[in-house]
Design an enzyme around this catalytic site. Structure first.
Site, PDB file in Angstrom:
ATOM      1  N   CYS A 233      47.144  10.345 -30.874  1.00  0.00           N
ATOM      2  CA  CYS A 233      46.162  10.271 -29.787  1.00  0.00           C
ATOM      3  C   CYS A 233      44.954  11.166 -30.087  1.00  0.00           C
ATOM      4  CB  CYS A 233      46.818  10.699 -28.477  1.00  0.00           C
ATOM      5  SG  CYS A 233      45.700  10.547 -27.076  1.00  0.00           S
TER       6      CYS A 233
ATOM      7  N   CYS B  38      44.645  17.339 -25.194  1.00  0.00           N
ATOM      8  CA  CYS B  38      45.478  17.957 -24.148  1.00  0.00           C
ATOM      9  C   CYS B  38      46.405  18.999 -24.800  1.00  0.00           C
ATOM     10  CB  CYS B  38      46.294  16.887 -23.427  1.00  0.00           C
ATOM     11  SG  CYS B  38      45.319  15.429 -22.981  1.00  0.00           S
TER      12      CYS B  38
ATOM     13  N   CYS C 238      50.242  18.642 -25.326  1.00  0.00           N
ATOM     14  CA  CYS C 238      50.801  17.356 -25.755  1.00  0.00           C
ATOM     15  C   CYS C 238      51.093  17.266 -27.254  1.00  0.00           C
ATOM     16  CB  CYS C 238      49.875  16.217 -25.344  1.00  0.00           C
ATOM     17  SG  CYS C 238      50.636  14.600 -25.646  1.00  0.00           S
TER      18      CYS C 238
ATOM     19  N   CYS D 280      58.838   2.898 -16.573  1.00  0.00           N
ATOM     20  CA  CYS D 280      57.455   3.323 -16.828  1.00  0.00           C
ATOM     21  C   CYS D 280      57.160   3.285 -18.326  1.00  0.00           C
ATOM     22  CB  CYS D 280      57.263   4.741 -16.288  1.00  0.00           C
ATOM     23  SG  CYS D 280      55.597   5.370 -16.581  1.00  0.00           S
TER      24      CYS D 280
ATOM     25  N   CYS E 167      55.862   0.516 -13.950  1.00  0.00           N
ATOM     26  CA  CYS E 167      54.774   1.474 -13.867  1.00  0.00           C
ATOM     27  C   CYS E 167      54.241   1.610 -15.285  1.00  0.00           C
ATOM     28  CB  CYS E 167      55.333   2.813 -13.378  1.00  0.00           C
ATOM     29  SG  CYS E 167      54.151   4.174 -13.437  1.00  0.00           S
TER      30      CYS E 167
ATOM     31  N   CYS F  57      50.521   6.980  -8.847  1.00  0.00           N
ATOM     32  CA  CYS F  57      51.476   8.024  -9.213  1.00  0.00           C
ATOM     33  C   CYS F  57      50.663   9.115  -9.914  1.00  0.00           C
ATOM     34  CB  CYS F  57      52.517   7.425 -10.161  1.00  0.00           C
ATOM     35  SG  CYS F  57      53.595   8.651 -10.927  1.00  0.00           S
TER      36      CYS F  57
ATOM     37  N   ARG G 141      58.753  13.599  -7.852  1.00  0.00           N
ATOM     38  CA  ARG G 141      59.595  13.334  -9.032  1.00  0.00           C
ATOM     39  C   ARG G 141      59.651  14.557  -9.944  1.00  0.00           C
ATOM     40  NH1 ARG G 141      57.254   8.762 -10.604  1.00  0.00           N
ATOM     41  NH2 ARG G 141      58.510   7.801  -8.997  1.00  0.00           N
TER      42      ARG G 141
HETATM   43  N1  SAM Z   1      48.012   9.171 -22.763  1.00  0.00           N
HETATM   44  C1  SAM Z   1      48.079   8.898 -21.378  1.00  0.00           C
HETATM   45  C2  SAM Z   1      47.424   9.972 -20.558  1.00  0.00           C
HETATM   46  O1  SAM Z   1      47.455  11.130 -20.935  1.00  0.00           O
HETATM   47  O2  SAM Z   1      46.874   9.644 -19.488  1.00  0.00           O
HETATM   48  C3  SAM Z   1      49.481   8.670 -20.856  1.00  0.00           C
HETATM   49  C4  SAM Z   1      50.660   9.452 -21.425  1.00  0.00           C
HETATM   50  S1  SAM Z   1      50.634  11.210 -21.178  1.00  0.00           S
HETATM   51  C5  SAM Z   1      51.807  11.764 -22.318  1.00  0.00           C
HETATM   52  C6  SAM Z   1      51.348  11.385 -19.562  1.00  0.00           C
HETATM   53  C7  SAM Z   1      51.584  12.765 -18.985  1.00  0.00           C
HETATM   54  O3  SAM Z   1      52.706  13.390 -19.598  1.00  0.00           O
HETATM   55  C8  SAM Z   1      50.504  13.814 -19.131  1.00  0.00           C
HETATM   56  O4  SAM Z   1      49.451  13.650 -18.236  1.00  0.00           O
HETATM   57  C9  SAM Z   1      51.277  15.093 -18.822  1.00  0.00           C
HETATM   58  O5  SAM Z   1      51.257  15.372 -17.435  1.00  0.00           O
HETATM   59  C10 SAM Z   1      52.699  14.753 -19.265  1.00  0.00           C
HETATM   60  N2  SAM Z   1      53.088  15.563 -20.451  1.00  0.00           N
HETATM   61  C11 SAM Z   1      52.732  15.338 -21.744  1.00  0.00           C
HETATM   62  N3  SAM Z   1      53.220  16.291 -22.546  1.00  0.00           N
HETATM   63  C12 SAM Z   1      53.897  17.155 -21.766  1.00  0.00           C
HETATM   64  C13 SAM Z   1      54.625  18.362 -22.028  1.00  0.00           C
HETATM   65  N4  SAM Z   1      54.702  18.875 -23.242  1.00  0.00           N
HETATM   66  N5  SAM Z   1      55.214  18.992 -20.995  1.00  0.00           N
HETATM   67  C14 SAM Z   1      55.111  18.474 -19.739  1.00  0.00           C
HETATM   68  N6  SAM Z   1      54.448  17.342 -19.430  1.00  0.00           N
HETATM   69  C15 SAM Z   1      53.838  16.694 -20.420  1.00  0.00           C
HETATM   70  C1  DTB Z   2      54.883  12.414 -16.138  1.00  0.00           C
HETATM   71  O1  DTB Z   2      54.344  13.063 -15.222  1.00  0.00           O
HETATM   72  N1  DTB Z   2      55.664  12.951 -17.041  1.00  0.00           N
HETATM   73  C2  DTB Z   2      56.123  11.954 -17.986  1.00  0.00           C
HETATM   74  C3  DTB Z   2      55.442  10.659 -17.457  1.00  0.00           C
HETATM   75  N2  DTB Z   2      54.724  11.116 -16.324  1.00  0.00           N
HETATM   76  C4  DTB Z   2      54.592   9.861 -18.348  1.00  0.00           C
HETATM   77  C5  DTB Z   2      55.874  12.337 -19.384  1.00  0.00           C
HETATM   78  C6  DTB Z   2      56.528  13.650 -19.802  1.00  0.00           C
HETATM   79  C7  DTB Z   2      56.318  13.903 -21.236  1.00  0.00           C
HETATM   80  C8  DTB Z   2      57.034  15.100 -21.743  1.00  0.00           C
HETATM   81  C9  DTB Z   2      56.784  15.391 -23.181  1.00  0.00           C
HETATM   82  C10 DTB Z   2      57.263  14.329 -24.159  1.00  0.00           C
HETATM   83  O2  DTB Z   2      58.378  13.806 -24.010  1.00  0.00           O
HETATM   84  O3  DTB Z   2      56.510  14.046 -25.086  1.00  0.00           O
HETATM   85 FE1  SF4 Z   3      46.875  11.741 -25.552  1.00  0.00          FE
HETATM   86 FE2  SF4 Z   3      48.907  13.290 -24.926  1.00  0.00          FE
HETATM   87 FE3  SF4 Z   3      46.555  13.674 -23.759  1.00  0.00          FE
HETATM   88 FE4  SF4 Z   3      47.990  11.459 -23.161  1.00  0.00          FE
HETATM   89  S1  SF4 Z   3      48.551  13.580 -22.711  1.00  0.00           S
HETATM   90  S2  SF4 Z   3      45.776  11.578 -23.605  1.00  0.00           S
HETATM   91  S3  SF4 Z   3      48.978  11.090 -25.135  1.00  0.00           S
HETATM   92  S4  SF4 Z   3      46.996  13.922 -25.964  1.00  0.00           S
END
Ligand code: SAM
Ligand code: DTB
Ligand code: SF4
Length: 316
Positions: free
Chosen positions: A53, A57, A60, A97, A129, A189, A261
């Site tokens: 990606c 963030c 992430c 989802c 979702c 959500c 959730r």
């Molecule tokens: N890429 C899309 C976006 O960011 O809108 C959708 C997938 S993204 C991984 C969805 C959500 O996962 C993020 O907004 C964040 O709240 C959660 N998330 C990602 N990495 C995480 C982590 N290491 N710990 C907790 N929550 C995480």
């Molecule tokens: C949300 O709030 N948490 C989920 C889902 N919506 C998409 C994602 C959590 C991701 C946790 C880190 C991972 O597994 O990469």
């Molecule tokens: Fe990309 Fe992760 Fe950010 Fe979603 S949360 S936009 S997958 S870097």
């Protein structure tokens, strides 16, 4: 009690800071006015396009900017996604989802493939979702037409702390996507993460933005940060469960009808800690062996916890 969207930040802060036992009691009281006791909705997550990606963030592991163990893979094939969804449904999930590591969907073959699989999963009789990043109006409309039930797009944190976590898109971009999803008739959500180094005011600020939306989001996912090696937040200290309990209870009191959730980070929490979260107002979890890239409790583990606590799966 009337559902309010006119909360003042100070009111939410006062609720958040209430003595803990009284706070849990209040939240549980509100919970029981709006939802059955002892019932939790089981949702399931699948990363259909992992890694690579372009966004930054800081939490992430899927961002190309950080060196983590996550490998970028192409969009999963429809059959693999359907097989996963069927297994989740057989294990009691009532919502599936689908997530993509995209900044935003690009129109074309990949987005069309996502629309097609949404239709097929919806035909299996489950809520679908997805979380695909920033949407435009026509994408939101096409998702709705394909049978999508809800769209997940997290605020992640407060408006003030947001630029310390993400610089490649803004808090207002997020709100715009939520507005478009809502306008298209999708259930919204939206929630966030705690444990990223934010202040209590930031946590309350995020809840304030959600709780002053009219209507409130139908689902509010609250994630414990999973501090993944290689990400800039890898060294963040583990958060006391009390911080999450306060967030959950404040969210439950401010948004009584929302599904709250408990999402990422459950694997490193005991049944006792999770039970406290349920008591504070959580009525939904993600079950299944993975969150997106990180481990999660598989269905059998959660089933044992449900049996122990006398919890049934909530069907809505
Ligand atoms: N890429 C899309 C976006 O960011 O809108 C959708 C997938 S993204 C991984 C969805 C959500 O996962 C993020 O907004 C964040 O709240 C959660 N998330 C990602 N990495 C995480 C982590 N290491 N710990 C907790 N929550 C995480
Ligand atoms: C949300 O709030 N948490 C989920 C889902 N919506 C998409 C994602 C959590 C991701 C946790 C880190 C991972 O597994 O990469
Ligand atoms: Fe990309 Fe992760 Fe950010 Fe979603 S949360 S936009 S997958 S870097």
């Amino acid at each position: 009690m009337k559902i309010r969207s006119d909360w003042k930040k100070e009111e939410l802060r006062a609720i958040h800071d209430t003595p803990l036992l009284e706070l849990i009691y209040r939240a549980q009281t509100v919970h029981r006015e709006h939802y059955p006791a002892n019932q939790i909705k089981v949702c399931n997550l699948l990363s259909i396009k992992t890694g690579g990606c372009p966004e930054d963030c800081k939490y992430c592991p899927q961002s190309v900017r950080y060196k983590t163990e996550v490998k970028a893979t192409p969009l999963l094939k429809e059959e693999a996604i359907l097989e996963h969804a069927k297994k989740a449904i057989a294990n009691g999930a009532t919502r599936v989802c689908l997530a993509t590591a995209w900044r935003a969907p690009r129109d074309g073959a990949q987005f069309d493939a996502v629309l097609s699989v949404i239709r097929k999963i919806a035909d299996l009789g489950v809520q679908v979702c997805c979380t695909l990043g920033i949407l435009n109006e026509s994408q939101a409309r096409r998702l709705k037409e394909a049978g999508l039930y809800a769209y997940n797009h997290n605020l992640d944190t407060s408006r003030e702390f947001y630029p310390s976590i993400i610089t490649t898109r803004t808090f207002d971009d997020r709100l715009r996507t939520l507005d478009l999803a809502e306008k298209a008739g999708l259930s919204v959500c939206s929630g966030g993460i705690i444990g990223m180094g934010e202040s209590v005011d930031d946590r309350v600020g995020m809840l304030h933005t959600l709780a002053t939306r009219e209507p409130h989001p139908m689902s509010v996912p609250l994630n414990f940060l999973v501090a993944v090696p290689g990400t800039p937040l890898e060294k963040e200290p583990r958060l006391p469960v009390w911080d999450m309990v306060r967030m959950i209870a404040t969210a439950r009191i401010a948004m009584p009808r929302a599904m709250i959730r408990l999402t990422a980070g459950r694997v490193s929490r005991s049944v006792e800690e999770q039970a406290l979260c349920f008591l504070a107002g959580v009525n939904s979890i993600f079950s299944g062996e993975k969150c997106l890239t990180q481990p999660n409790h598989d269905f059998d583990v959660d089933q044992k916890m449900f049996e122990l606590l006398g919890i049934q799966a909530y069907v809505s």
